[in-house]
Motif scaffolding. Structure first.
Motif, PDB file in Angstrom:
ATOM      1  N   GLU A 153     -49.870  45.610  33.938  1.00  0.00           N
ATOM      2  CA  GLU A 153     -51.022  46.330  33.399  1.00  0.00           C
ATOM      3  C   GLU A 153     -51.512  45.677  32.115  1.00  0.00           C
ATOM      4  OE1 GLU A 153     -50.300  50.930  34.740  1.00  0.00           O
ATOM      5  OE2 GLU A 153     -49.055  50.118  33.148  1.00  0.00           O
ATOM      6  N   PHE A 154     -50.579  45.314  31.262  1.00  0.00           N
ATOM      7  CA  PHE A 154     -50.907  44.659  29.996  1.00  0.00           C
ATOM      8  C   PHE A 154     -51.671  43.359  30.239  1.00  0.00           C
ATOM      9  CE2 PHE A 154     -49.642  41.456  26.839  1.00  0.00           C
ATOM     10  CZ  PHE A 154     -50.154  42.026  25.690  1.00  0.00           C
ATOM     11  N   ARG A 155     -51.190  42.544  31.158  1.00  0.00           N
ATOM     12  CA  ARG A 155     -51.840  41.253  31.450  1.00  0.00           C
ATOM     13  C   ARG A 155     -53.249  41.460  31.998  1.00  0.00           C
ATOM     14  NH1 ARG A 155     -49.204  38.440  28.099  1.00  0.00           N
ATOM     15  NH2 ARG A 155     -46.979  38.559  28.421  1.00  0.00           N
ATOM     16  N   ARG A 156     -53.432  42.472  32.851  1.00  0.00           N
ATOM     17  CA  ARG A 156     -54.772  42.741  33.389  1.00  0.00           C
ATOM     18  C   ARG A 156     -55.734  43.166  32.287  1.00  0.00           C
ATOM     19  NH1 ARG A 156     -51.863  45.166  37.795  1.00  0.00           N
ATOM     20  NH2 ARG A 156     -52.234  47.224  36.891  1.00  0.00           N
ATOM     21  N   VAL A 157     -55.275  44.026  31.392  1.00  0.00           N
ATOM     22  CA  VAL A 157     -56.118  44.471  30.277  1.00  0.00           C
ATOM     23  C   VAL A 157     -56.464  43.286  29.377  1.00  0.00           C
ATOM     24  CG1 VAL A 157     -56.153  45.864  28.165  1.00  0.00           C
ATOM     25  CG2 VAL A 157     -55.322  46.851  30.308  1.00  0.00           C
ATOM     26  N   LEU A 158     -55.492  42.425  29.102  1.00  0.00           N
ATOM     27  CA  LEU A 158     -55.739  41.257  28.259  1.00  0.00           C
ATOM     28  C   LEU A 158     -56.799  40.353  28.873  1.00  0.00           C
ATOM     29  CD1 LEU A 158     -55.068  39.658  25.737  1.00  0.00           C
ATOM     30  CD2 LEU A 158     -53.155  38.620  26.988  1.00  0.00           C
ATOM     31  N   LYS A 159     -56.763  40.165  30.187  1.00  0.00           N
ATOM     32  CA  LYS A 159     -57.780  39.336  30.858  1.00  0.00           C
ATOM     33  C   LYS A 159     -59.172  39.940  30.711  1.00  0.00           C
ATOM     34  CE  LYS A 159     -54.848  37.085  34.237  1.00  0.00           C
ATOM     35  NZ  LYS A 159     -54.525  36.901  35.647  1.00  0.00           N
TER      36      LYS A 159
ATOM     37  N   ASP B   7     -64.648  34.873  22.324  1.00  0.00           N
ATOM     38  CA  ASP B   7     -64.392  34.264  21.017  1.00  0.00           C
ATOM     39  C   ASP B   7     -63.220  34.904  20.289  1.00  0.00           C
ATOM     40  OD1 ASP B   7     -66.515  32.555  21.413  1.00  0.00           O
ATOM     41  OD2 ASP B   7     -67.941  33.883  20.420  1.00  0.00           O
ATOM     42  N   LEU B   8     -62.699  35.988  20.819  1.00  0.00           N
ATOM     43  CA  LEU B   8     -61.576  36.687  20.206  1.00  0.00           C
ATOM     44  C   LEU B   8     -60.287  35.918  20.472  1.00  0.00           C
ATOM     45  CD1 LEU B   8     -60.625  39.323  18.779  1.00  0.00           C
ATOM     46  CD2 LEU B   8     -60.251  40.247  21.070  1.00  0.00           C
ATOM     47  N   ALA B   9     -59.584  35.557  19.404  1.00  0.00           N
ATOM     48  CA  ALA B   9     -58.326  34.826  19.538  1.00  0.00           C
ATOM     49  C   ALA B   9     -57.200  35.834  19.737  1.00  0.00           C
ATOM     50  CB  ALA B   9     -58.079  33.959  18.318  1.00  0.00           C
ATOM     51  N   ALA B  10     -57.066  36.342  20.956  1.00  0.00           N
ATOM     52  CA  ALA B  10     -56.124  37.424  21.208  1.00  0.00           C
ATOM     53  C   ALA B  10     -54.833  36.978  21.869  1.00  0.00           C
ATOM     54  CB  ALA B  10     -56.791  38.487  22.074  1.00  0.00           C
ATOM     55  N   ASP B  11     -54.710  35.732  22.238  1.00  0.00           N
ATOM     56  CA  ASP B  11     -53.510  35.290  22.952  1.00  0.00           C
ATOM     57  C   ASP B  11     -52.254  35.399  22.112  1.00  0.00           C
ATOM     58  OD1 ASP B  11     -54.823  34.710  25.289  1.00  0.00           O
ATOM     59  OD2 ASP B  11     -55.253  32.651  24.703  1.00  0.00           O
ATOM     60  N   GLU B  12     -52.303  34.953  20.886  1.00  0.00           N
ATOM     61  CA  GLU B  12     -51.101  34.895  20.061  1.00  0.00           C
ATOM     62  C   GLU B  12     -50.713  36.212  19.402  1.00  0.00           C
ATOM     63  OE1 GLU B  12     -48.984  32.369  20.019  1.00  0.00           O
ATOM     64  OE2 GLU B  12     -50.286  31.449  21.498  1.00  0.00           O
ATOM     65  N   PRO B  13     -51.668  36.975  18.817  1.00  0.00           N
ATOM     66  CA  PRO B  13     -51.228  38.150  18.073  1.00  0.00           C
ATOM     67  C   PRO B  13     -50.775  39.320  18.938  1.00  0.00           C
ATOM     68  CG  PRO B  13     -53.581  37.803  17.784  1.00  0.00           C
ATOM     69  CD  PRO B  13     -53.059  36.688  18.621  1.00  0.00           C
ATOM     70  N   ILE B  14     -51.036  39.271  20.252  1.00  0.00           N
ATOM     71  CA  ILE B  14     -50.647  40.378  21.112  1.00  0.00           C
ATOM     72  C   ILE B  14     -49.317  40.070  21.751  1.00  0.00           C
ATOM     73  CG2 ILE B  14     -51.242  41.666  23.182  1.00  0.00           C
ATOM     74  CD1 ILE B  14     -54.171  41.225  22.491  1.00  0.00           C
ATOM     75  N   GLU B  15     -48.408  41.014  21.644  1.00  0.00           N
ATOM     76  CA  GLU B  15     -47.072  40.813  22.180  1.00  0.00           C
ATOM     77  C   GLU B  15     -46.605  42.103  22.839  1.00  0.00           C
ATOM     78  OE1 GLU B  15     -42.586  40.076  20.459  1.00  0.00           O
ATOM     79  OE2 GLU B  15     -44.300  39.524  19.248  1.00  0.00           O
ATOM     80  N   LEU B  16     -46.006  41.996  24.013  1.00  0.00           N
ATOM     81  CA  LEU B  16     -45.463  43.151  24.704  1.00  0.00           C
ATOM     82  C   LEU B  16     -43.971  43.206  24.451  1.00  0.00           C
ATOM     83  CD1 LEU B  16     -46.058  45.469  26.696  1.00  0.00           C
ATOM     84  CD2 LEU B  16     -45.391  43.913  28.525  1.00  0.00           C
TER      85      LEU B  16
ATOM     86  N   VAL C 107     -60.223  41.912  28.261  1.00  0.00           N
ATOM     87  CA  VAL C 107     -60.623  41.728  26.861  1.00  0.00           C
ATOM     88  C   VAL C 107     -61.092  40.296  26.637  1.00  0.00           C
ATOM     89  CG1 VAL C 107     -59.784  41.662  24.470  1.00  0.00           C
ATOM     90  CG2 VAL C 107     -59.163  43.570  25.964  1.00  0.00           C
ATOM     91  N   GLN C 108     -60.384  39.327  27.182  1.00  0.00           N
ATOM     92  CA  GLN C 108     -60.763  37.921  27.002  1.00  0.00           C
ATOM     93  C   GLN C 108     -62.101  37.615  27.668  1.00  0.00           C
ATOM     94  OE1 GLN C 108     -57.174  36.159  28.556  1.00  0.00           O
ATOM     95  NE2 GLN C 108     -56.376  35.765  26.507  1.00  0.00           N
ATOM     96  N   GLN C 109     -62.388  38.262  28.798  1.00  0.00           N
ATOM     97  CA  GLN C 109     -63.679  38.053  29.464  1.00  0.00           C
ATOM     98  C   GLN C 109     -64.818  38.679  28.665  1.00  0.00           C
ATOM     99  OE1 GLN C 109     -63.054  39.662  33.382  1.00  0.00           O
ATOM    100  NE2 GLN C 109     -61.958  37.848  34.088  1.00  0.00           N
ATOM    101  N   GLU C 110     -64.579  39.863  28.128  1.00  0.00           N
ATOM    102  CA  GLU C 110     -65.614  40.566  27.371  1.00  0.00           C
ATOM    103  C   GLU C 110     -65.851  39.950  25.996  1.00  0.00           C
ATOM    104  OE1 GLU C 110     -67.626  43.233  28.241  1.00  0.00           O
ATOM    105  OE2 GLU C 110     -66.857  42.909  30.267  1.00  0.00           O
ATOM    106  N   TYR C 111     -64.797  39.427  25.387  1.00  0.00           N
ATOM    107  CA  TYR C 111     -64.865  38.869  24.035  1.00  0.00           C
ATOM    108  C   TYR C 111     -64.228  37.484  24.021  1.00  0.00           C
ATOM    109  CZ  TYR C 111     -65.672  43.809  23.146  1.00  0.00           C
ATOM    110  OH  TYR C 111     -66.165  45.083  23.184  1.00  0.00           O
TER     111      TYR C 111
END
Length: 56
Positions: free
Chosen positions: A30-36, A44-53, A38-42
């Protein structure tokens, strides 16, 4: 499979947390799907590194 409590933090330009939100517990899939989404919608958002499960 990991599951864990999801807490989102809104960080201002100075790097300080200005708000948090608890999203409850979700699976890693679920987390990975939500992250995808967010990355599609934004893209330019550098979200790969600061998000951790974390969790069990």
């Amino acid at each position: 499979m990991k599951t864990g409590e999801v807490i989102g933090e809104i960080i201002n330009e100075a790097g300080k947390v200005v708000a948090t939100r608890n999203f409850g517990v979700m699976t890693e899939d679920e987390f990975r799907r939500v992250l995808k989404v967010v990355q599609q919608e934004y893209p330019d958002l550098a979200a790969d590194e600061p998000i951790e499960l974390t969790g069990n």
